[in-house]
Design a protein around this motif. Structure first.
Motif, PDB file in Angstrom:
ATOM      1  N   ALA A 137       0.862  -1.140   0.055  1.00 56.54           N
ATOM      2  CA  ALA A 137      -0.038   0.032   0.095  1.00 56.54           C
ATOM      3  C   ALA A 137       0.947   1.315  -0.085  1.00 56.54           C
ATOM      4  N   VAL A 138       2.053   1.029   0.544  1.00 57.08           N
ATOM      5  CA  VAL A 138       2.848   2.445   0.921  1.00 57.08           C
ATOM      6  C   VAL A 138       3.396   2.632  -0.696  1.00 57.08           C
ATOM      7  N   GLU A 139       3.703   1.678  -1.415  1.00 59.49           N
ATOM      8  CA  GLU A 139       4.434   1.975  -2.581  1.00 59.49           C
ATOM      9  C   GLU A 139       3.250   2.246  -3.671  1.00 59.49           C
ATOM     10  N   LEU A 140       1.949   2.243  -3.386  1.00 59.89           N
ATOM     11  CA  LEU A 140       0.820   2.511  -4.264  1.00 59.89           C
ATOM     12  C   LEU A 140       0.564   4.089  -3.719  1.00 59.89           C
ATOM     13  N   ARG A 141       1.104   4.601  -2.732  1.00 61.72           N
ATOM     14  CA  ARG A 141       1.151   6.063  -2.270  1.00 61.72           C
ATOM     15  C   ARG A 141      -0.160   5.966  -1.572  1.00 61.72           C
ATOM     16  N   MET A 142      -0.765   4.860  -0.834  1.00 58.15           N
ATOM     17  CA  MET A 142      -1.786   4.721  -0.282  1.00 58.15           C
ATOM     18  C   MET A 142      -1.415   5.037   1.139  1.00 58.15           C
ATOM     19  N   VAL A 143      -2.432   5.232   2.213  1.00 59.06           N
ATOM     20  CA  VAL A 143      -2.303   5.408   3.458  1.00 59.06           C
ATOM     21  C   VAL A 143      -2.875   4.157   4.279  1.00 59.06           C
ATOM     22  N   PRO A 144      -2.163   3.411   4.551  1.00 59.54           N
ATOM     23  CA  PRO A 144      -2.762   2.023   5.390  1.00 59.54           C
ATOM     24  C   PRO A 144      -2.898   2.550   6.848  1.00 59.54           C
ATOM     25  N   ILE A 145      -4.280   1.959   7.204  1.00 58.16           N
ATOM     26  CA  ILE A 145      -4.351   2.568   8.727  1.00 58.16           C
ATOM     27  C   ILE A 145      -3.717   1.330   9.610  1.00 58.16           C
ATOM     28  N   GLN A 146      -4.011   1.757  11.029  1.00 61.01           N
ATOM     29  CA  GLN A 146      -3.078   0.818  11.925  1.00 61.01           C
ATOM     30  C   GLN A 146      -4.094  -0.113  12.188  1.00 61.01           C
ATOM     31  N   SER A 147      -5.247   0.210  12.517  1.00 60.90           N
ATOM     32  CA  SER A 147      -6.346  -0.744  12.949  1.00 60.90           C
ATOM     33  C   SER A 147      -6.517  -1.720  11.764  1.00 60.90           C
ATOM     34  N   ALA A 148      -6.773  -3.026  12.300  1.00 61.66           N
ATOM     35  CA  ALA A 148      -7.141  -3.909  11.289  1.00 61.66           C
ATOM     36  C   ALA A 148      -8.233  -5.039  11.769  1.00 61.66           C
ATOM     37  N   LEU A 149      -8.916  -5.673  11.022  1.00 62.36           N
ATOM     38  CA  LEU A 149      -9.948  -6.708  11.243  1.00 62.36           C
ATOM     39  C   LEU A 149      -9.278  -8.092  11.150  1.00 62.36           C
ATOM     40  N   HIS A 150      -8.779  -8.606  12.339  1.00 59.31           N
ATOM     41  CA  HIS A 150      -8.414 -10.107  12.294  1.00 59.31           C
ATOM     42  C   HIS A 150      -9.323 -10.942  12.614  1.00 59.31           C
ATOM     43  N   LEU A 151     -10.059 -11.928  11.758  1.00 60.58           N
ATOM     44  CA  LEU A 151     -11.026 -12.761  12.449  1.00 60.58           C
ATOM     45  C   LEU A 151     -10.457 -13.810  13.021  1.00 60.58           C
ATOM     46  N   PRO A 152     -10.406 -14.127  14.453  1.00 61.82           N
ATOM     47  CA  PRO A 152      -9.867 -15.561  15.117  1.00 61.82           C
ATOM     48  C   PRO A 152     -10.488 -16.590  14.530  1.00 61.82           C
ATOM     49  N   ILE A 153      -9.675 -17.631  14.938  1.00 58.33           N
ATOM     50  CA  ILE A 153     -10.079 -18.968  14.035  1.00 58.33           C
ATOM     51  C   ILE A 153     -11.461 -19.707  14.580  1.00 58.33           C
ATOM     52  N   GLY A 154     -11.779 -19.251  15.783  1.00 60.86           N
ATOM     53  CA  GLY A 154     -13.084 -19.576  16.355  1.00 60.86           C
ATOM     54  C   GLY A 154     -14.160 -18.827  15.549  1.00 60.86           C
ATOM     55  N   MET A 155     -14.170 -17.511  15.310  1.00 62.22           N
ATOM     56  CA  MET A 155     -15.052 -16.965  14.669  1.00 62.22           C
ATOM     57  C   MET A 155     -15.100 -17.435  12.990  1.00 62.22           C
ATOM     58  N   TYR A 156     -14.089 -17.873  12.644  1.00 62.02           N
ATOM     59  CA  TYR A 156     -13.907 -18.389  11.282  1.00 62.02           C
ATOM     60  C   TYR A 156     -14.676 -19.464  11.071  1.00 62.02           C
TER      61      TYR A 156
END
Ligand SMILES: Cc1cc2nc3c(=O)[nH]c(=O)nc-3n(C[C@H](O)[C@H](O)[C@H](O)COP(=O)(O)O)c2cc1C
Length: 205
Positions: A137-156
């Motif tokens: 994303a940085v190379e695309l001149r985008m701004v990647p945000i710090q927060s992310a949504l990681h789904l835990p395996i139980g939720m998967y």
């Protein structure tokens, strides 16, 4: 004034394989995104944007939007509309999907000066695929945000056999725990960044 313009958030579904899991969280986050005031949302399923493997005589940064293939022009026009992106990514062999990389590499200026957030899943919650995407994303001149949504395996596992639309309550663990409401934190970072960058783009650089 940019505040009067809605923020257009495109959710990019980065898995196209048969029997994929990714369409379930992608549809869920699309529904959550639509609820946000001042936001319009669209779900972009890469199945609907079949493109050749990157096939240009020059890098997209130098093409001035003159892409060789109609399918890439269609994709570029869609990404150009977006003020922010949520990339929903699987993790394959510790990386993100090839189909997503191809969609990313096929264009360039349409990504510039826009924020991107990520949603992932997998046995390590897709953490490695997101870390790779942040670098890209940085190379695309985008701004990647710090927060992310990681789904835990139980939720998967809980979501896996559900039909779309998936019961949104199954994603509620993301709202609980030491980190607080991670879904709200995600949007509270993505949307203001999208507004700031939208104003910058509209103001001319
Ligand atoms: C080729 C392949 C490689 C995979 N590698 C990983 C991996 O490195 N890490 C992981 O957590 N899961 C891995 N998985 C499991 C995926 O996370 C899981 O299949 C997930 O559902 C893939 O996303 P999709 O169903 O949306 O395509 C892999 C799956 C496949 C098919």
């Amino acid at each position: 004034m940019s505040d009067s313009r809605p923020i257009d958030i495109k959710i990019i579904l980065g898995s196209t394989r048969r029997n994929r899991f990714g369409d379930k969280p992608a549809n869920w986050i699309y529904e959550e995104t639509k609820k946000k005031p001042g936001v319009v949302a669209e779900l972009l399923d890469l199945r609907d944007y079949p493109m050749p493997f990157f096939d240009e005589p020059m890098g997209p940064a130098m093409l001035n939007g003159n892409y060789s293939h109609e399918s890439v022009k269609t994709w570029a026009a869609k990404i150009k509309e977006g003020d922010a992106f949520i990339m929903v990514t699987p993790e394959y062999n510790h990386g993100y999907s090839a189909v997503l990389k191809n969609a990313i590499d096929s264009i360039f200026p349409e990504w510039n000066d826009k924020p991107v957030g990520f949603l992932s899943y997998g046995s390590a919650m897709g953490a490695r695929s997101i870390e790779q995407l942040r670098q890209v994303a940085v190379e695309l001149r985008m701004v990647p945000i710090q927060s992310a949504l990681h789904l835990p395996i139980g939720m998967y596992l809980a979501v896996m056999n559900e039909k779309i639309p998936v019961n949104p309550d199954l994603f509620n663990p993301l709202r609980q725990g030491m980190m607080g409401d991670r879904i709200e934190s995600f949007f509270n970072e993505l949307i203001p960044m999208a507004r700031t960058l939208q104003a910058m783009r509209l103001g001319g650089k």
